[in-house]
Write a protein that holds these residues in place. Structure first.
Motif, PDB file in Angstrom:
ATOM      1  N   PHE B  97     -31.085  15.173  11.952  1.00  0.00           N
ATOM      2  CA  PHE B  97     -29.919  16.037  11.735  1.00  0.00           C
ATOM      3  C   PHE B  97     -28.702  15.293  11.197  1.00  0.00           C
ATOM      4  O   PHE B  97     -28.064  15.746  10.264  1.00  0.00           O
ATOM      5  CB  PHE B  97     -29.590  16.831  12.996  1.00  0.00           C
ATOM      6  N   SER B  98     -28.401  14.127  11.789  1.00  0.00           N
ATOM      7  CA  SER B  98     -27.223  13.419  11.283  1.00  0.00           C
ATOM      8  C   SER B  98     -27.471  12.880   9.882  1.00  0.00           C
ATOM      9  O   SER B  98     -26.769  13.217   8.930  1.00  0.00           O
ATOM     10  CB  SER B  98     -26.869  12.251  12.202  1.00  0.00           C
ATOM     11  N   VAL B  99     -28.503  12.053   9.769  1.00  0.00           N
ATOM     12  CA  VAL B  99     -28.778  11.441   8.465  1.00  0.00           C
ATOM     13  C   VAL B  99     -29.345  12.477   7.489  1.00  0.00           C
ATOM     14  O   VAL B  99     -28.893  12.599   6.355  1.00  0.00           O
ATOM     15  CB  VAL B  99     -29.764  10.258   8.617  1.00  0.00           C
ATOM     16  N   GLY B 100     -30.331  13.239   7.958  1.00  0.00           N
ATOM     17  CA  GLY B 100     -31.028  14.178   7.081  1.00  0.00           C
ATOM     18  C   GLY B 100     -30.118  15.231   6.474  1.00  0.00           C
ATOM     19  O   GLY B 100     -30.035  15.363   5.255  1.00  0.00           O
ATOM     20  N   THR B 101     -29.403  15.952   7.317  1.00  0.00           N
ATOM     21  CA  THR B 101     -28.581  17.032   6.760  1.00  0.00           C
ATOM     22  C   THR B 101     -27.422  16.480   5.938  1.00  0.00           C
ATOM     23  O   THR B 101     -27.004  17.070   4.950  1.00  0.00           O
ATOM     24  CB  THR B 101     -28.030  17.961   7.861  1.00  0.00           C
ATOM     25  N   GLU B 102     -26.931  15.301   6.344  1.00  0.00           N
ATOM     26  CA  GLU B 102     -25.862  14.684   5.567  1.00  0.00           C
ATOM     27  C   GLU B 102     -26.361  14.335   4.158  1.00  0.00           C
ATOM     28  O   GLU B 102     -25.668  14.559   3.164  1.00  0.00           O
ATOM     29  CB  GLU B 102     -25.416  13.419   6.292  1.00  0.00           C
ATOM     30  N   MET B 103     -27.580  13.802   4.093  1.00  0.00           N
ATOM     31  CA  MET B 103     -28.120  13.454   2.778  1.00  0.00           C
ATOM     32  C   MET B 103     -28.372  14.710   1.935  1.00  0.00           C
ATOM     33  O   MET B 103     -28.128  14.722   0.737  1.00  0.00           O
ATOM     34  CB  MET B 103     -29.422  12.656   2.904  1.00  0.00           C
ATOM     35  N   VAL B 104     -28.885  15.756   2.581  1.00  0.00           N
ATOM     36  CA  VAL B 104     -29.105  17.008   1.847  1.00  0.00           C
ATOM     37  C   VAL B 104     -27.799  17.472   1.204  1.00  0.00           C
ATOM     38  O   VAL B 104     -27.747  17.817   0.025  1.00  0.00           O
ATOM     39  CB  VAL B 104     -29.643  18.117   2.784  1.00  0.00           C
ATOM     40  N   ARG B 105     -26.742  17.423   1.988  1.00  0.00           N
ATOM     41  CA  ARG B 105     -25.443  17.872   1.497  1.00  0.00           C
ATOM     42  C   ARG B 105     -24.927  16.944   0.383  1.00  0.00           C
ATOM     43  O   ARG B 105     -24.519  17.393  -0.687  1.00  0.00           O
ATOM     44  CB  ARG B 105     -24.452  17.889   2.661  1.00  0.00           C
ATOM     45  N   GLU B 106     -24.975  15.661   0.639  1.00  0.00           N
ATOM     46  CA  GLU B 106     -24.417  14.720  -0.333  1.00  0.00           C
ATOM     47  C   GLU B 106     -25.199  14.705  -1.642  1.00  0.00           C
ATOM     48  O   GLU B 106     -24.634  14.493  -2.706  1.00  0.00           O
ATOM     49  CB  GLU B 106     -24.401  13.304   0.256  1.00  0.00           C
ATOM     50  N   LEU B 107     -26.498  14.907  -1.538  1.00  0.00           N
ATOM     51  CA  LEU B 107     -27.320  14.858  -2.751  1.00  0.00           C
ATOM     52  C   LEU B 107     -27.328  16.193  -3.472  1.00  0.00           C
ATOM     53  O   LEU B 107     -27.344  16.254  -4.690  1.00  0.00           O
ATOM     54  CB  LEU B 107     -28.764  14.476  -2.399  1.00  0.00           C
ATOM     55  N   GLY B 108     -27.322  17.281  -2.680  1.00  0.00           N
ATOM     56  CA  GLY B 108     -27.555  18.571  -3.287  1.00  0.00           C
ATOM     57  C   GLY B 108     -26.326  19.426  -3.503  1.00  0.00           C
ATOM     58  O   GLY B 108     -26.240  20.158  -4.478  1.00  0.00           O
ATOM     59  N   VAL B 109     -25.365  19.345  -2.617  1.00  0.00           N
ATOM     60  CA  VAL B 109     -24.221  20.246  -2.709  1.00  0.00           C
ATOM     61  C   VAL B 109     -23.039  19.566  -3.388  1.00  0.00           C
ATOM     62  O   VAL B 109     -22.545  20.001  -4.419  1.00  0.00           O
ATOM     63  CB  VAL B 109     -23.783  20.749  -1.311  1.00  0.00           C
ATOM     64  N   THR B 110     -22.601  18.458  -2.811  1.00  0.00           N
ATOM     65  CA  THR B 110     -21.355  17.862  -3.281  1.00  0.00           C
ATOM     66  C   THR B 110     -21.564  16.725  -4.271  1.00  0.00           C
ATOM     67  O   THR B 110     -20.665  16.401  -5.028  1.00  0.00           O
ATOM     68  CB  THR B 110     -20.559  17.304  -2.088  1.00  0.00           C
ATOM     69  N   GLY B 111     -22.730  16.115  -4.253  1.00  0.00           N
ATOM     70  CA  GLY B 111     -22.956  14.973  -5.136  1.00  0.00           C
ATOM     71  C   GLY B 111     -22.093  13.785  -4.786  1.00  0.00           C
ATOM     72  O   GLY B 111     -21.943  12.847  -5.548  1.00  0.00           O
ATOM     73  N   GLU B 112     -21.513  13.812  -3.585  1.00  0.00           N
ATOM     74  CA  GLU B 112     -20.523  12.794  -3.245  1.00  0.00           C
ATOM     75  C   GLU B 112     -21.139  11.422  -2.977  1.00  0.00           C
ATOM     76  O   GLU B 112     -20.424  10.446  -2.795  1.00  0.00           O
ATOM     77  CB  GLU B 112     -19.677  13.231  -2.040  1.00  0.00           C
ATOM     78  N   VAL B 113     -22.455  11.356  -2.982  1.00  0.00           N
ATOM     79  CA  VAL B 113     -23.097  10.061  -2.810  1.00  0.00           C
ATOM     80  C   VAL B 113     -22.894   9.208  -4.068  1.00  0.00           C
ATOM     81  O   VAL B 113     -23.067   7.996  -4.053  1.00  0.00           O
ATOM     82  CB  VAL B 113     -24.606  10.253  -2.504  1.00  0.00           C
ATOM     83  N   GLU B 114     -22.438   9.864  -5.146  1.00  0.00           N
ATOM     84  CA  GLU B 114     -22.333   9.178  -6.439  1.00  0.00           C
ATOM     85  C   GLU B 114     -21.563   7.857  -6.388  1.00  0.00           C
ATOM     86  O   GLU B 114     -21.979   6.867  -6.980  1.00  0.00           O
ATOM     87  CB  GLU B 114     -21.653  10.101  -7.459  1.00  0.00           C
ATOM     88  N   ASP B 115     -20.454   7.862  -5.672  1.00  0.00           N
ATOM     89  CA  ASP B 115     -19.638   6.658  -5.668  1.00  0.00           C
ATOM     90  C   ASP B 115     -20.396   5.475  -5.077  1.00  0.00           C
ATOM     91  O   ASP B 115     -20.187   4.338  -5.469  1.00  0.00           O
ATOM     92  CB  ASP B 115     -18.351   6.915  -4.871  1.00  0.00           C
ATOM     93  N   ARG B 116     -21.279   5.764  -4.134  1.00  0.00           N
ATOM     94  CA  ARG B 116     -22.072   4.685  -3.551  1.00  0.00           C
ATOM     95  C   ARG B 116     -23.255   4.335  -4.454  1.00  0.00           C
ATOM     96  O   ARG B 116     -23.643   3.179  -4.548  1.00  0.00           O
ATOM     97  CB  ARG B 116     -22.533   5.079  -2.145  1.00  0.00           C
ATOM     98  N   ILE B 117     -23.793   5.349  -5.136  1.00  0.00           N
ATOM     99  CA  ILE B 117     -24.882   5.074  -6.088  1.00  0.00           C
ATOM    100  C   ILE B 117     -24.376   4.184  -7.218  1.00  0.00           C
ATOM    101  O   ILE B 117     -25.108   3.352  -7.744  1.00  0.00           O
ATOM    102  CB  ILE B 117     -25.423   6.408  -6.669  1.00  0.00           C
ATOM    103  N   LEU B 118     -23.105   4.357  -7.574  1.00  0.00           N
ATOM    104  CA  LEU B 118     -22.542   3.568  -8.674  1.00  0.00           C
ATOM    105  C   LEU B 118     -21.922   2.256  -8.195  1.00  0.00           C
ATOM    106  O   LEU B 118     -21.371   1.498  -8.986  1.00  0.00           O
ATOM    107  CB  LEU B 118     -21.512   4.400  -9.443  1.00  0.00           C
ATOM    108  N   ALA B 119     -22.008   1.990  -6.899  1.00  0.00           N
ATOM    109  CA  ALA B 119     -21.570   0.686  -6.400  1.00  0.00           C
ATOM    110  C   ALA B 119     -22.504  -0.373  -6.993  1.00  0.00           C
ATOM    111  O   ALA B 119     -23.668  -0.079  -7.283  1.00  0.00           O
ATOM    112  CB  ALA B 119     -21.622   0.669  -4.871  1.00  0.00           C
ATOM    113  N   PRO B 120     -21.999  -1.588  -7.169  1.00  0.00           N
ATOM    114  CA  PRO B 120     -22.773  -2.586  -7.913  1.00  0.00           C
ATOM    115  C   PRO B 120     -23.931  -3.170  -7.113  1.00  0.00           C
ATOM    116  O   PRO B 120     -23.956  -4.353  -6.809  1.00  0.00           O
ATOM    117  CB  PRO B 120     -21.729  -3.661  -8.234  1.00  0.00           C
ATOM    118  N   THR B 121     -24.871  -2.333  -6.806  1.00  0.00           N
ATOM    119  CA  THR B 121     -26.002  -2.758  -5.993  1.00  0.00           C
ATOM    120  C   THR B 121     -27.208  -1.883  -6.312  1.00  0.00           C
ATOM    121  O   THR B 121     -27.037  -0.755  -6.750  1.00  0.00           O
ATOM    122  CB  THR B 121     -25.600  -2.658  -4.499  1.00  0.00           C
TER     123      THR B 121
END
Ligand SMILES: Nc1ncnc2c1ncn2[C@@H]1O[C@H](COP(=O)(O)OP(=O)(O)OP(=O)(O)O)[C@@H](O)[C@H]1O
Ligand SMILES: [Mg+2]
Lengths: 372, 280
Positions: B97-121
């Motif tokens: 629930f914590s990790v799973g639903t957060e990832m669903v939201r970040e990947l599917g709704v808000t796309g807010e994971v982008e800033d971390r995806i674009l981190a230099p790693t």
């Protein structure tokens, strides 16, 4: 209120001796709306991509260069086809094209998000395909969607971005405060990002993309969904960044924006580049004409044939009681028409000349068919 | 501008990917805990409520109203074996629930994971960070829930802590949980996320040897062996071995390899899933 103030003093995060956001622009640009005689346009023939046209930054090194870059999505969609492109240091480079032309896919490949099927892409000397993680150090990205971190407030969005890029807590804090000032967001510091207007959110995303001082920033349709004030403010910001030497690659649908603000443009369609040049160069080569509309008392058909003889063109039509003439160049168009009318003793009631714009060029290159 | 004042192809200014990854990893952890800190009351309430209700009704209320629970061994035995199950379930649920639903939201709704995806790693580092931060959240949840299992029951709870087992098994369970959450989060779209509870969490939990021990399923052999596909079974049985006195449990020779395998498998699946979602 949207004017971004020039930095009055070099802030701490920029004060390392080799770094200055304030250094003079590298080369002065010719006024954008004057068509320069030297401007050459490279037209891509089918099956081969265009090279580069005239540059406002002669001698400036390429920050982005792609060779035969290609993306075929699963399912066989060729989104970008053998694209070869160079973007020079310090320029605002515009990528134009109809829906589905492959602009976002191109930006995606250059920013490590889309893995090319073949070809190469080099950004600031780093092979994006071979070393995506290292390439990410030198790029800043503003995507079309609002991807601000919802769990963090305005200040934290910038601060953590700096930390992701290895800035110390102190350096990131200083850079965050400076950019918030600069982008007129300082009073929104502690606001949640959901509470920002579209324009403010976009400004924050641009600030975020700049925070780690990338060699190039990519903006995918940055002005979509913004009101005119926010659009103007955004372009002002980009212009200022350019004055400081920042390289910018921007995709847009808006011809008038591209015309006014970009140093060079690439017009893309079906994954290929149709032409690359300065806006003026593009218009000079592909547009440069004018259309003239004439109304007169008396027999309009007679006027039309009179004009046909006078201007040596068959592009004279009678439409809804007026004559429409397409001329290869705008210069002298009015005199020509007036002289012809006078010779035939017509009394003109209305005369309008409109010059070809970038939109005309765009439609000439990409056709009128609806996309997608 | 650092890079633009550098020479044309001056890439010496870039840091090593290893160094940049390590700083990015730590910064992302810091980000996750900043957010957790902001939402601490909600996190604790969300973590505690379900185990508290379960333990209260089954092991405090039932014995007092004379409702039969716990089969032949009586209420005390049931409270003891449930204690281990609750800890395991809390850990796995925080993963989903914590990790799973957060990832669903970040990947599917808000796309807010982008800033971390674009981190230099590389992307796998972003996934690893999620697993570590989710694992730490799960650990924190387990520590919050432990006293509930020990003190809420109205009958004695027979504890016998085996520290080495507890200290080795807990991190394994936490990593498995967070990696499972990441895997689910990358697989489920916002539209299907509501199935996470009904289709994933409920069967995992009811068939997770939480309310009963695995050896006691001897009577239903088919089910007993079917249950072995459920990672929660190993976590529950492992915690039983680590915490509960005098209750037969699945051998640790089975528990450890199974836990290690599930941690590795879900870590790989989670990393791959995230990569597939953010790159095309
Ligand atoms: N992930 C994907 N999978 C399959 N096809 C895709 C994917 N992304 C884009 N496409 C297709 O590739 C083509 C190019 O898309 P792209 O988004 O690059 O165009 P664009 O120029 O950015 O268009 P727009 O102006 O609409 O944003 C389109 O036909 C699109 O449908
Ligand atoms: Mg696009």
């Amino acid at each position: 209120m949207f004017l971004v103030p020039r930095l009055q003093q070099t802030p701490g995060w920029l004060s390392r001796p080799d770094i200055s956001i304030l250094r003079p622009r590298m080369h002065s640009l010719p006024p954008a709306n004057i068509s320069r005689p030297g401007g050459t346009v490279t037209l891509a023939s089918e099956g081969e991509s265009a090279g580069n046209g005239a540059t406002p930054h002669p001698g400036a090194a390429d920050v982005i260069s792609t060779t035969a870059l290609k993306k075929v999505y699963p399912g066989g969609m060729v989104a970008v086809d053998e694209l070869s492109l160079s973007v020079r240091r310090g320029e605002i480079f515009g990528l134009l094209g109809p829906n589905g032309a492959g602009k976002s896919t191109t930006v995606g490949m250059l920013t490590t998000r889309v893995i090319p099927t073949s070809g190469s892409a080099v950004v600031n000397g780093i092979d994006v395909v071979a070393e995506p993680a290292r390439a990410k150090q030198v790029i800043g990205v503003v995507s079309q969607a609002n991807t601000l971190d919802q769990g963090l407030n305005v200040w934290e969005n910038l601060y953590f971005h700096g930390r992701y890029f290895g800035m110390s807590a102190q350096a990131s804090r200083a850079a965050t405060n400076d950019l918030l000032e600069r982008f007129r967001l300082a009073d929104k510091k502690t606001a949640e990002v959901e509470a920002l207007s579209g324009g403010m959110a976009r400004r924050l995303m641009v600030a975020r993309a700049l925070l780690h001082q990338p060699a190039v920033i990519f903006l995918d349709e940055p002005t979509v969904g913004l009101d005119p004030q926010s659009r103007i403010a955004l372009w002002e910001v980009l212009g200022e960044l350019q004055d400081e030497g920042q390289t910018v690659l921007v995709t847009t649908h808006r011809m008038e924006e591209a015309d006014e603000h970009c140093d060079r443009l690439a017009i893309m369609d079906h994954g290929r580049i149709k032409a690359v040049d300065t806006p003026a160069g593009l218009k000079a080569r592909l547009g440069g004409g004018a259309s003239v509309t004439v109304r007169a008392d008396g027999e309009i058909e007679k006027l039309a044939s009179q004009l046909r003889r006078a201007v040596f063109t068959t592009e004279v039509q009678v439409v809804d009681g007026h004559v429409r003439i397409s001329l290869p160049q705008a210069e002298g168009a009015m005199q020509l028409v007036l002289a012809a009318a006078q010779a035939g003793r017509f009394r003109l009631t209305d005369l309008a000349v409109s010059c070809d714009n970038l939109e005309t060029v765009f439609v000439k290159l990409t056709g009128k068919d609806l996309r997608e | 501008m650092t890079a633009s004042t550098a020479g044309p192809f001056d890439t010496e200014r870039t840091r090593s990917v290893r160094g940049a990854s390590w700083t990015a990893f730590r910064a992302m952890l810091l980000r996750d805990f900043t957010i957790l800190d902001k939402r601490l009351p909600q996190f604790v309430a969300g973590t505690v409520m379900q185990p508290l209700m379960l333990v209260f009704v089954l092991t405090n209320l039932f014995p007092r109203i004379g409702q039969a629970v716990g089969g032949g061994g009586g209420a005390s035995r049931f409270s003891s074996l449930l204690m281990a199950g609750i800890v395991a379930q809390t850990i796995i649920f925080i993963g989903i629930f914590s990790v799973g639903t957060e990832m669903v939201r970040e990947l599917g709704v808000t796309g807010e994971v982008e800033d971390r995806i674009l981190a230099p790693t590389p992307i796998f580092v972003v996934a690893a960070e999620k697993i570590v931060s989710g694992g730490l959240q799960a650990l924190f949840g387990a520590m919050v829930v432990f006293p509930i299992g020990a003190f809420v029951p109205s009958t004695p709870v027979y504890l016998e802590v085996r520290p080495i087992v507890l200290l080795t098994l807990t991190p394994l369970a936490c990593v498995t949980a967070a990696a499972l959450g990441l895997t689910m989060g990358a697989r489920f779209s916002p539209g299907t996320a509501s199935y996470l509870f009904g289709v994933v969490a409920l069967p995992l939990s009811f068939l997770g040897a939480i309310f009963y021990t695995w050896p006691s399923l001897d009577a239903v052999p088919l089910l007993q062996y079917a249950l072995l596909v459920n990672p929660l079974v190993y976590a529950s049985e492992g915690f039983r071995a680590a915490l509960v006195a005098g209750e037969p449990h699945l051998s640790l020779f089975v528990v450890y390899p199974a836990m290690i395998v599930s941690a590795v498998v879900f870590t790989v699946l989670g990393m791959r899933g995230l990569r597939e979602r953010v790159l095309s």
